[in-house]
Scaffold this motif. Structure first.
Motif, PDB file in Angstrom:
ATOM      1  N   UNK A  58      45.212  50.286  38.568  1.00 19.92           N
ATOM      2  CA  UNK A  58      44.069  51.147  38.233  1.00 19.92           C
ATOM      3  C   UNK A  58      42.955  50.367  37.546  1.00 19.92           C
ATOM      4  N   UNK A  59      43.190  49.092  37.313  1.00 23.37           N
ATOM      5  CA  UNK A  59      42.212  48.156  36.761  1.00 23.37           C
ATOM      6  C   UNK A  59      41.664  48.605  35.403  1.00 23.37           C
ATOM      7  N   UNK A  60      42.580  48.912  34.504  1.00 27.32           N
ATOM      8  CA  UNK A  60      42.214  49.324  33.145  1.00 27.32           C
ATOM      9  C   UNK A  60      42.440  48.154  32.192  1.00 27.32           C
ATOM     10  N   UNK A  61      41.370  47.503  31.731  1.00 23.86           N
ATOM     11  CA  UNK A  61      41.550  46.346  30.851  1.00 23.86           C
ATOM     12  C   UNK A  61      42.232  46.690  29.529  1.00 23.86           C
ATOM     13  N   UNK A  62      41.991  47.903  29.024  1.00 25.61           N
ATOM     14  CA  UNK A  62      42.658  48.316  27.788  1.00 25.61           C
ATOM     15  C   UNK A  62      44.169  48.397  28.013  1.00 25.61           C
ATOM     16  N   UNK A  63      44.546  48.994  29.128  1.00 27.17           N
ATOM     17  CA  UNK A  63      45.975  49.137  29.454  1.00 27.17           C
ATOM     18  C   UNK A  63      46.614  47.786  29.731  1.00 27.17           C
ATOM     19  N   UNK A  64      45.878  46.892  30.391  1.00 31.86           N
ATOM     20  CA  UNK A  64      46.411  45.554  30.656  1.00 31.86           C
ATOM     21  C   UNK A  64      46.715  44.851  29.341  1.00 31.86           C
ATOM     22  N   UNK A  65      45.781  44.915  28.400  1.00 34.40           N
ATOM     23  CA  UNK A  65      46.014  44.299  27.086  1.00 34.40           C
ATOM     24  C   UNK A  65      47.207  44.956  26.393  1.00 34.40           C
ATOM     25  N   UNK A  66      47.217  46.286  26.375  1.00 38.76           N
ATOM     26  CA  UNK A  66      48.267  47.012  25.654  1.00 38.76           C
ATOM     27  C   UNK A  66      49.645  46.749  26.251  1.00 38.76           C
ATOM     28  N   UNK A  67      49.758  46.770  27.587  1.00 37.57           N
ATOM     29  CA  UNK A  67      51.070  46.637  28.199  1.00 37.57           C
ATOM     30  C   UNK A  67      51.497  45.194  28.404  1.00 37.57           C
ATOM     31  N   UNK A  68      50.575  44.247  28.320  1.00 38.33           N
ATOM     32  CA  UNK A  68      50.973  42.846  28.223  1.00 38.33           C
ATOM     33  C   UNK A  68      51.678  42.639  26.888  1.00 38.33           C
ATOM     34  N   UNK A  69      51.046  43.127  25.837  1.00 36.78           N
ATOM     35  CA  UNK A  69      51.625  43.031  24.492  1.00 36.78           C
ATOM     36  C   UNK A  69      52.961  43.767  24.438  1.00 36.78           C
ATOM     37  N   UNK A  70      52.978  45.007  24.945  1.00 34.57           N
ATOM     38  CA  UNK A  70      54.191  45.820  24.890  1.00 34.57           C
ATOM     39  C   UNK A  70      55.325  45.193  25.693  1.00 34.57           C
ATOM     40  N   UNK A  71      55.002  44.670  26.873  1.00 31.62           N
ATOM     41  CA  UNK A  71      56.034  44.036  27.702  1.00 31.62           C
ATOM     42  C   UNK A  71      56.662  42.852  26.977  1.00 31.62           C
ATOM     43  N   UNK A  72      55.830  42.020  26.374  1.00 32.10           N
ATOM     44  CA  UNK A  72      56.359  40.874  25.624  1.00 32.10           C
ATOM     45  C   UNK A  72      57.212  41.337  24.451  1.00 32.10           C
ATOM     46  N   UNK A  73      56.726  42.342  23.718  1.00 30.43           N
ATOM     47  CA  UNK A  73      57.474  42.854  22.567  1.00 30.43           C
ATOM     48  C   UNK A  73      58.802  43.481  22.976  1.00 30.43           C
TER      49      UNK A  73
END
Length: 112
Positions: A58-73
């Motif tokens: 869906x090309x959401x930069x906010x979501x990309x940032x949030x779920x990159x962080x969340x995935x790593x965590x």
């Protein structure tokens, strides 16, 4: 040189503010959102990877940032995250291509 973007990364932290102008619906959304991401049939890590893939689709930069962080965590590694992104790309690309059948059908209809 400072990187410029239409999206302000600081706005991600303001997401919870959407309840200010419509508290009832905003709170219902956040309640649902929290429930969706709880461990269930899928682990929290799996859900974070799915969210990361969807964020790219869906090309959401906010979501990309949030779920990159969340995935790593949640314990995902870079290879898993990139594989999730490739899954999203394959599905999105396939969805575009399968609609080519509609175009082909219409072109054939008009050519008759």
């Amino acid at each position: 040189m400072e990187k410029s973007t239409y999206y302000n990364p600081a706005d991600l932290a303001k997401f919870c503010n959407i309840t200010e102008w419509q508290a009832e619906m905003g709170n219902k959304f956040f309640g649902y959102y929290a429930e969706v991401f709880k461990e269930g049939a899928l682990t929290e890590r799996e859900k974070a990877l799915i969210a990361l893939a969807v964020a790219h689709a869906v090309q959401c930069p906010y979501c990309i940032d949030a779920y990159t962080t969340d995935s790593l965590q949640k314990g995902a590694d870079e290879a898993q995250m990139m594989e999730a992104v490739h899954v999203a790309a394959a599905i999105k690309g396939g969805a575009v291509l399968v609609h080519g059948v509609q175009m082909m059908n219409k072109a054939k209809e008009l050519s008759m």
